[in-house]
Design an enzyme around this catalytic site. Structure first.
Site, PDB file in Angstrom:
ATOM      1  N   CYS A  62       0.902  -1.365  -0.007  1.00  0.00           N
ATOM      2  CA  CYS A  62       0.172   0.081   0.042  1.00  0.00           C
ATOM      3  C   CYS A  62       0.945   1.272   0.097  1.00  0.00           C
ATOM      4  O   CYS A  62       0.304   2.282  -0.482  1.00  0.00           O
ATOM      5  CB  CYS A  62      -0.736   0.000   1.151  1.00  0.00           C
ATOM      6  SG  CYS A  62      -2.012  -1.518   1.433  1.00  0.00           S
ATOM      7  N   HIS A  76      -3.770   6.871   3.187  1.00  0.00           N
ATOM      8  CA  HIS A  76      -4.180   5.684   2.779  1.00  0.00           C
ATOM      9  C   HIS A  76      -5.450   5.480   3.234  1.00  0.00           C
ATOM     10  O   HIS A  76      -5.767   5.664   4.313  1.00  0.00           O
ATOM     11  CB  HIS A  76      -3.028   4.555   3.317  1.00  0.00           C
ATOM     12  CG  HIS A  76      -3.396   3.232   2.867  1.00  0.00           C
ATOM     13  ND1 HIS A  76      -3.710   2.913   1.500  1.00  0.00           N
ATOM     14  CD2 HIS A  76      -3.483   2.147   3.295  1.00  0.00           C
ATOM     15  CE1 HIS A  76      -4.012   1.544   1.360  1.00  0.00           C
ATOM     16  NE2 HIS A  76      -3.886   1.159   2.511  1.00  0.00           N
ATOM     17  N   ASN A 135      -9.919  -0.289   0.038  1.00  0.00           N
ATOM     18  CA  ASN A 135      -8.735  -0.212   0.145  1.00  0.00           C
ATOM     19  C   ASN A 135      -8.113  -0.876  -1.268  1.00  0.00           C
ATOM     20  O   ASN A 135      -8.175  -2.147  -1.426  1.00  0.00           O
ATOM     21  CB  ASN A 135      -7.941  -1.283   1.427  1.00  0.00           C
ATOM     22  CG  ASN A 135      -6.535  -1.212   1.219  1.00  0.00           C
ATOM     23  OD1 ASN A 135      -5.899  -0.718   0.671  1.00  0.00           O
ATOM     24  ND2 ASN A 135      -6.151  -1.870   2.553  1.00  0.00           N
TER      25      ASN A 135
HETATM   26  O1  UT7 Z   1      -3.584  -1.512   3.849  1.00  0.00           O
HETATM   27  C1  UT7 Z   1      -3.069  -1.893   4.903  1.00  0.00           C
HETATM   28  C2  UT7 Z   1      -3.641  -3.294   5.223  1.00  0.00           C
HETATM   29  N1  UT7 Z   1      -4.933  -3.341   5.950  1.00  0.00           N
HETATM   30  C3  UT7 Z   1      -5.299  -2.590   6.906  1.00  0.00           C
HETATM   31  O2  UT7 Z   1      -4.867  -1.449   7.282  1.00  0.00           O
HETATM   32  C4  UT7 Z   1      -6.603  -3.292   7.756  1.00  0.00           C
HETATM   33  C5  UT7 Z   1      -6.001  -3.255   9.200  1.00  0.00           C
HETATM   34  N2  UT7 Z   1      -7.296  -3.678  10.219  1.00  0.00           N
HETATM   35  C6  UT7 Z   1      -8.430  -3.308  10.038  1.00  0.00           C
HETATM   36  O3  UT7 Z   1      -8.951  -2.596   9.444  1.00  0.00           O
HETATM   37  C7  UT7 Z   1      -9.506  -4.120  11.123  1.00  0.00           C
HETATM   38  O4  UT7 Z   1      -8.613  -4.681  11.894  1.00  0.00           O
HETATM   39  C8  UT7 Z   1     -10.607  -4.995  10.378  1.00  0.00           C
HETATM   40  C9  UT7 Z   1     -11.528  -4.173   9.471  1.00  0.00           C
HETATM   41  C10 UT7 Z   1      -9.920  -5.960   9.416  1.00  0.00           C
HETATM   42  C11 UT7 Z   1     -11.235  -5.929  11.454  1.00  0.00           C
HETATM   43  O5  UT7 Z   1     -11.704  -5.120  12.554  1.00  0.00           O
HETATM   44  P1  UT7 Z   1     -11.662  -5.272  13.903  1.00  0.00           P
HETATM   45  O6  UT7 Z   1     -12.342  -4.289  14.457  1.00  0.00           O
HETATM   46  O7  UT7 Z   1     -10.241  -5.372  14.279  1.00  0.00           O
HETATM   47  O8  UT7 Z   1     -12.269  -6.715  14.056  1.00  0.00           O
HETATM   48  P2  UT7 Z   1     -11.776  -8.119  14.572  1.00  0.00           P
HETATM   49  O9  UT7 Z   1     -10.798  -8.632  13.588  1.00  0.00           O
HETATM   50  O10 UT7 Z   1     -11.173  -7.829  16.200  1.00  0.00           O
HETATM   51  O11 UT7 Z   1     -12.674  -8.909  14.585  1.00  0.00           O
HETATM   52  C12 UT7 Z   1     -14.172  -8.862  15.599  1.00  0.00           C
HETATM   53  C13 UT7 Z   1     -14.977  -9.842  15.225  1.00  0.00           C
HETATM   54  C14 UT7 Z   1     -14.610 -10.993  15.017  1.00  0.00           C
HETATM   55  O12 UT7 Z   1     -15.614 -12.068  15.755  1.00  0.00           O
HETATM   56  P3  UT7 Z   1     -15.585 -12.585  17.316  1.00  0.00           P
HETATM   57  O13 UT7 Z   1     -14.369 -13.171  17.242  1.00  0.00           O
HETATM   58  O14 UT7 Z   1     -15.379 -11.338  17.949  1.00  0.00           O
HETATM   59  O15 UT7 Z   1     -16.828 -13.187  17.624  1.00  0.00           O
HETATM   60  C15 UT7 Z   1     -14.344 -11.350  13.735  1.00  0.00           C
HETATM   61  O16 UT7 Z   1     -14.693 -12.796  13.489  1.00  0.00           O
HETATM   62  O17 UT7 Z   1     -15.753  -9.364  13.901  1.00  0.00           O
HETATM   63  C16 UT7 Z   1     -15.943 -10.707  13.197  1.00  0.00           C
HETATM   64  N3  UT7 Z   1     -15.711 -10.235  11.718  1.00  0.00           N
HETATM   65  C17 UT7 Z   1     -16.599  -9.936  10.924  1.00  0.00           C
HETATM   66  N4  UT7 Z   1     -17.738 -10.006  11.160  1.00  0.00           N
HETATM   67  C18 UT7 Z   1     -18.744  -9.714  10.111  1.00  0.00           C
HETATM   68  C19 UT7 Z   1     -14.369  -9.964  11.153  1.00  0.00           C
HETATM   69  N5  UT7 Z   1     -14.751  -9.840   9.636  1.00  0.00           N
HETATM   70  C20 UT7 Z   1     -16.049  -9.594   9.798  1.00  0.00           C
HETATM   71  C21 UT7 Z   1     -16.908  -9.473   8.630  1.00  0.00           C
HETATM   72  N6  UT7 Z   1     -18.374  -9.416   8.933  1.00  0.00           N
HETATM   73  N7  UT7 Z   1     -16.394  -9.145   7.585  1.00  0.00           N
END
Ligand code: UT7
Length: 331
Positions: free
Chosen positions: A117, A258, A288
């Site tokens: 990125c 970004h 993204n």
């Molecule tokens: O370009 C550089 C690369 N990318 C980034 O910069 C992305 C960086 N990371 C993020 O933006 C965030 O960490 C995410 C958007 C990927 C995830 O958000 P989060 O608030 O960190 O969620 P999490 O990974 O802690 O997941 C929370 C919950 C989980 O469920 P449990 O284990 O708490 O029951 C996930 O399984 O949300 C669940 N989950 C979803 N639920 C519905 C993860 N993805 C999804 C989804 N829809 N698409």
């Protein structure tokens, strides 16, 4: 710190987005996810997805046409063509050589830079170096990303985040008036490579049936760790670039970050001391697009009049590698 004299300035920008819009509601049909989750956790409402027969080089070349036109440069005048991409169309040759052939940049030295990125900032900085060394007068810096080709469409944790697109900028020797790239700060940390990567498909794990069956050629990410690193690194890079430009946070007219997640953007802006009304956001429309995100945002901000002649702009990015960086640019 005194404001440095810029070596190179941006004389044209361009972007290209495939027409096909995929909304969060569309994704709800194939994945265990919801529009509400995606909007509140990421700020993304929809993204563009290229058709199968539209390659990354095409996305980049179309964006480049607009940038060249604005700069008043013919493809044949380009001295150096750098393409940033995390999704090269083929492993050999470089996507830059394909873009060169599409556009007819016949006398250019063309090559790819792989910095995920942050790729557009790395490429701009390399182009600036060529100009500083007197080895180029017209540099075409292209970002070409077909993220849909490397995303695991069965993994809700990553599939909802990415989109396809191309962005471009033309860089030329600064004509004076203090306009151009004033400072940049680029960094990498290979120790954290496994936070965001594609395990298979390269020399370490060549293409095999088991690799395909297990999807080891597709993108994997530890979202939470990437999130933390992104905020910390981008805020720090902004601070350094702003200081090296001889500015304070209050001198920044627009921050073009970004666009991976609205919460990352808000936290970065807060730590960097830039209020959200001076931050450009389009993550809602495109998600993204890896290295294409920054040049697409930059071009849109100019079209909307949020970047004008004389504007002080800071652009900042973070990605796999890890790589990150920021640039202070006076337009
Ligand atoms: O370009 C550089 C690369 N990318 C980034 O910069 C992305 C960086 N990371 C993020 O933006 C965030 O960490 C995410 C958007 C990927 C995830 O958000 P989060 O608030 O960190 O969620 P999490 O990974 O802690 O997941 C929370 C919950 C989980 O469920 P449990 O284990 O708490 O029951 C996930 O399984 O949300 C669940 N989950 C979803 N639920 C519905 C993860 N993805 C999804 C989804 N829809 N698409």
């Amino acid at each position: 710190m005194k404001t440095p004299t810029p070596i190179a300035e941006i004389t044209g920008t361009g972007r290209f987005l495939p027409e096909n819009v995929v909304t969060n509601l569309d994704l709800e049909r194939s994945l265990d996810t919801s529009d509400e989750w995606i909007r509140t956790r990421t700020g993304i409402h929809e993204r563009r997805i290229a058709p199968d027969d539209m390659c990354a080089a095409y996305l980049g070349a179309e964006a480049a046409r607009g940038a060249l036109e604005e700069a008043g440069a013919d493809p044949g005048d380009v001295d150096i063509l750098i393409v940033s991409t995390a999704t090269p169309d083929r492993w050999l040759p470089s996507t830059a050589c394909d873009v060169q052939a599409i556009l007819g940049c016949d006398k250019a030295v063309a090559f790819d830079v792989m910095a995920a990125c942050t790729g557009h900032l790395y490429a701009l900085s390399m182009a600036e170096g060529y100009i500083a060394a007197g080895r180029a007068r017209i540099a075409l810096v292209v970002a070409a990303e077909k993220m849909s080709a490397i995303v695991d469409w069965t993994d809700r944790k990553t599939a909802v985040l990415f989109g396809d697109g191309g962005g471009a900028a033309v860089l030329q020797p600064s004509k004076g008036f203090g306009r151009g790239i004033l400072s940049s700060h680029l960094q990498s940390d290979g120790n954290l490579a496994n936070l965001l990567y594609r395990p298979g498909g390269g020399a370490i794990d060549p293409i095999s049936q088991s690799m395909l069956d297990e999807g080891r050629h597709l993108l994997r990410m530890n979202g939470r760790e990437i999130f933390k690193n992104a905020v910390r690194s981008m805020a720090e890079a902004c601070e350094i670039a702003i200081k090296k430009a001889g500015w304070g946070a209050e001198d920044v007219d627009l921050l073009v970050p970004h666009q991976a997640n609205i919460r990352i953007i808000e936290a970065t802006a807060k730590y960097a001391g830039v209020p959200m009304d001076k931050v450009f956001v389009n993550v809602d429309k495109y998600g993204n697009m890896s290295s294409a995100t920054v040049p697409v945002a930059f071009d849109e901000a100019r079209e909307q009049g949020r970047i004008r002649e004389g504007s002080n702009v800071v652009t900042v990015a973070f990605g796999a590698g890890l790589t990150w960086g920021a640039m202070a640019i006076r337009m």
